[in-house]
Write an enzyme that holds these catalytic residues in place. Structure first.
Site, PDB file in Angstrom:
ATOM      1  N   SER A 148       0.801  -1.228   0.000  1.00  0.00           N
ATOM      2  CA  SER A 148       0.000   0.000   0.000  1.00  0.00           C
ATOM      3  C   SER A 148       0.832   1.276   0.000  1.00  0.00           C
ATOM      4  O   SER A 148       0.353   2.318  -0.425  1.00  0.00           O
ATOM      5  CB  SER A 148      -0.925   0.004   1.217  1.00  0.00           C
ATOM      6  OG  SER A 148      -0.171  -0.128   2.398  1.00  0.00           O
ATOM      7  N   ASP A 187      -2.913   7.970   8.357  1.00  0.00           N
ATOM      8  CA  ASP A 187      -3.817   7.030   9.023  1.00  0.00           C
ATOM      9  C   ASP A 187      -2.998   6.228  10.037  1.00  0.00           C
ATOM     10  O   ASP A 187      -1.962   6.706  10.499  1.00  0.00           O
ATOM     11  CB  ASP A 187      -4.571   6.159   7.992  1.00  0.00           C
ATOM     12  CG  ASP A 187      -3.635   5.296   7.162  1.00  0.00           C
ATOM     13  OD1 ASP A 187      -2.444   5.171   7.528  1.00  0.00           O
ATOM     14  OD2 ASP A 187      -4.096   4.738   6.141  1.00  0.00           O
ATOM     15  N   HIS A 223       0.074   4.694   7.313  1.00  0.00           N
ATOM     16  CA  HIS A 223       0.758   5.365   6.197  1.00  0.00           C
ATOM     17  C   HIS A 223       1.131   6.808   6.505  1.00  0.00           C
ATOM     18  O   HIS A 223       0.326   7.544   7.073  1.00  0.00           O
ATOM     19  CB  HIS A 223      -0.148   5.329   4.964  1.00  0.00           C
ATOM     20  CG  HIS A 223      -0.609   3.941   4.635  1.00  0.00           C
ATOM     21  ND1 HIS A 223      -1.830   3.448   5.047  1.00  0.00           N
ATOM     22  CD2 HIS A 223       0.009   2.937   3.981  1.00  0.00           C
ATOM     23  CE1 HIS A 223      -1.950   2.184   4.631  1.00  0.00           C
ATOM     24  NE2 HIS A 223      -0.844   1.851   3.994  1.00  0.00           N
TER      25      HIS A 223
END
Ligand SMILES: *[C@@H]1O[C@H](CO)[C@@H](O)[C@H](O)[C@H]1NC(C)=O
Ligand SMILES: *[C@@H]1O[C@H](CO)[C@@H](O)[C@H](O)[C@H]1NC(C)=O
Ligand SMILES: *[C@@H]1O[C@H](CO)[C@@H](O)[C@H](O)[C@H]1NC(C)=O
Ligand SMILES: *[C@@H]1O[C@H](CO)[C@@H](O)[C@H](O)[C@H]1NC(C)=O
Length: 363
Positions: free
Chosen positions: A41, A326, A329
């Site tokens: 991600s 978040d 990240h």
């Protein structure tokens, strides 16, 4: 004969001067035609949007709140490290493989195969529903993109691919979504697991090399134990989670040494190891040094234990002063710092053994 010798001597002497007078591409941007991106991600730019059963998606606000095109599947408020490296290299954004419009001349500046929650191992991330493992990402490059690219540029891949960066950012989820969840029946030590992981990655890099890849950028793991989600999952601990950080540290040490040890197996390759672990750890221990004020809390409201933002939830006002967007990240502000250092830091503790600007000009 004498005249010939004189002429050749003259040509020989003049050549360096002529070379100096030619326009200099001093920042290396013209040397790089594009990027192929593999990983999780941290570098996914929308591939998971196209996976029906994936729960690791970032295609809703507040993700993309500071991105020119809004939410896109990038797991941050603005640009990720790959976008910022594209800016540095004067390249357009790399399109996600999963987007059906990523074909034809849209692939000439590269393709991004990365998938949130995926890992080096095939069974990593299955908890998040559907992921595209690193092995599948490589397969997509080999079986779909490569033949198309050859048709598009009309050359043998060996000549074409040496002008592209191959960026790999994977491995964190093999710990957080695999090893530390005890998913495997094999009760193995962290040392064994890590050695197996870097050995698998080495095989994967050699595969890319055989397909024509020459310039590699290897992203380190971030300090996994300092992620807000790690702290939320272990509320009693003080500071960062040590086992998770130890794992990342061990993996990174082996990844860094791979840069040297893989060279005999890939003699024409050039590799750069980007130590984002150190860059982020420095921010966490001394946030104000770079203008940050919060290095422990997520900027957005977290949805659940997976650490992603709550859909349409609140965000902090000063996103450029938060380290984490978040629970997992970094914010764009941190990505800017990582991309800048990856591109032109002269510190070997940040970009090893050379930086991306230098990598761009290696042959
Ligand atoms: C690199 O050089 C090109 C022209 O050669 C320029 O357009 C580009 O903005 C430069 N990029 C950086 C990051 O300096
Ligand atoms: C995994 O196993 C270890 C030891 O067997 C245990 O201490 C740990 O709590 C387990 N972790 C999870 C997430 O189940
Ligand atoms: C895993 O192995 C360690 C020692 O190698 C042992 O102490 C532990 O009980 C084992 N855990 C499980 C779940 O089998
Ligand atoms: C070691 O890596 C291979 C892939 O290279 C994987 O199939 C296997 O499950 C790994 N073993 C462990 C104990 O993680």
């Amino acid at each position: 004969m004498g005249t010939m010798k004189k002429i050749s001597k003259l040509v020989f002497l003049c050549f360096p001067i002529v070379a100096l007078l030619l326009p200099c591409n001093c920042n290396g941007s013209n040397e790089i035609k594009g990027m192929f991106v593999f990983g999780s991600s941290l570098v996914d730019n929308g591939n998971n949007n196209f996976l029906r059963n994936s729960r690791a998606k970032a295609n809703y606000l507040p993700y993309g709140i500071d991105f020119p095109y809004g939410p896109s599947g990038r797991f941050t408020n603005g640009k990720n490290v790959i976008d910022l490296l594209c800016d540095k290299l004067s390249l357009p954004f790399v399109p996600p493989f999963g987007d059906p419009s990523t074909k034809g001349n849209r692939i000439i500046h590269g393709v991004n195969y990365a998938s949130g929650a995926s890992g080096i191992l095939d069974d990593t991330g299955l908890l998040a529903g559907e992921v595209i493992s690193l092995n599948e990402q490589l397969k997509n490059f080999e079986e779909v993109t490569l033949p198309e690219l050859k048709a598009e540029v009309g050359k043998r891949s060996g000549e074409v691919l040496k002008k592209y960066l191959f960026v790999v950012g994977s491995g964190g989820n093999d710990y957080t979504l695999n090893y530390f969840l005890n998913l495997s029946d094999a009760n193995v030590s962290l040392q064994f697991f890590t050695a197996n992981l870097t050995k698998s990655l080495s095989t994967q890099l050699q595969k890319l090399y055989k397909l024509g890849g020459r310039k590699f950028v290897l992203m380190s793991l971030n300090p996994l134990g300092c992620y807000p989600v790690a702290k939320a999952n272990y509320p009693s601990q003080i500071g960062c989670n040590k086992p998770l950080n130890r794992a990342a540290h061990l993996f990174n040490a082996q990844l860094k040494s791979l840069v040297g040890s893989i060279k005999p197996l890939m003699p024409a390759s050039h590799l750069v190891y980007v130590n984002s672990y150190t860059i982020i750890t420095h921010l966490i221990t001394n946030p104000t040094s770079k203008g940050f004020k919060d290095a422990s809390n997520p900027c957005c409201e977290m949805a659940s234990i997976n650490g992603l933002c709550k859909k349409d939830g609140e965000t902090c006002e000063d996103r450029s002063r938060h380290v984490f967007f978040d629970g997992v990240h970094p914010t764009e502000a941190v990505n800017v710092l990582i991309a800048n250092k990856a591109f032109d830091s002269n510190l070997k503790t940040e970009a090893y053994p050379i930086n991306i600007k230098q990598l761009a000009m290696r042959y």
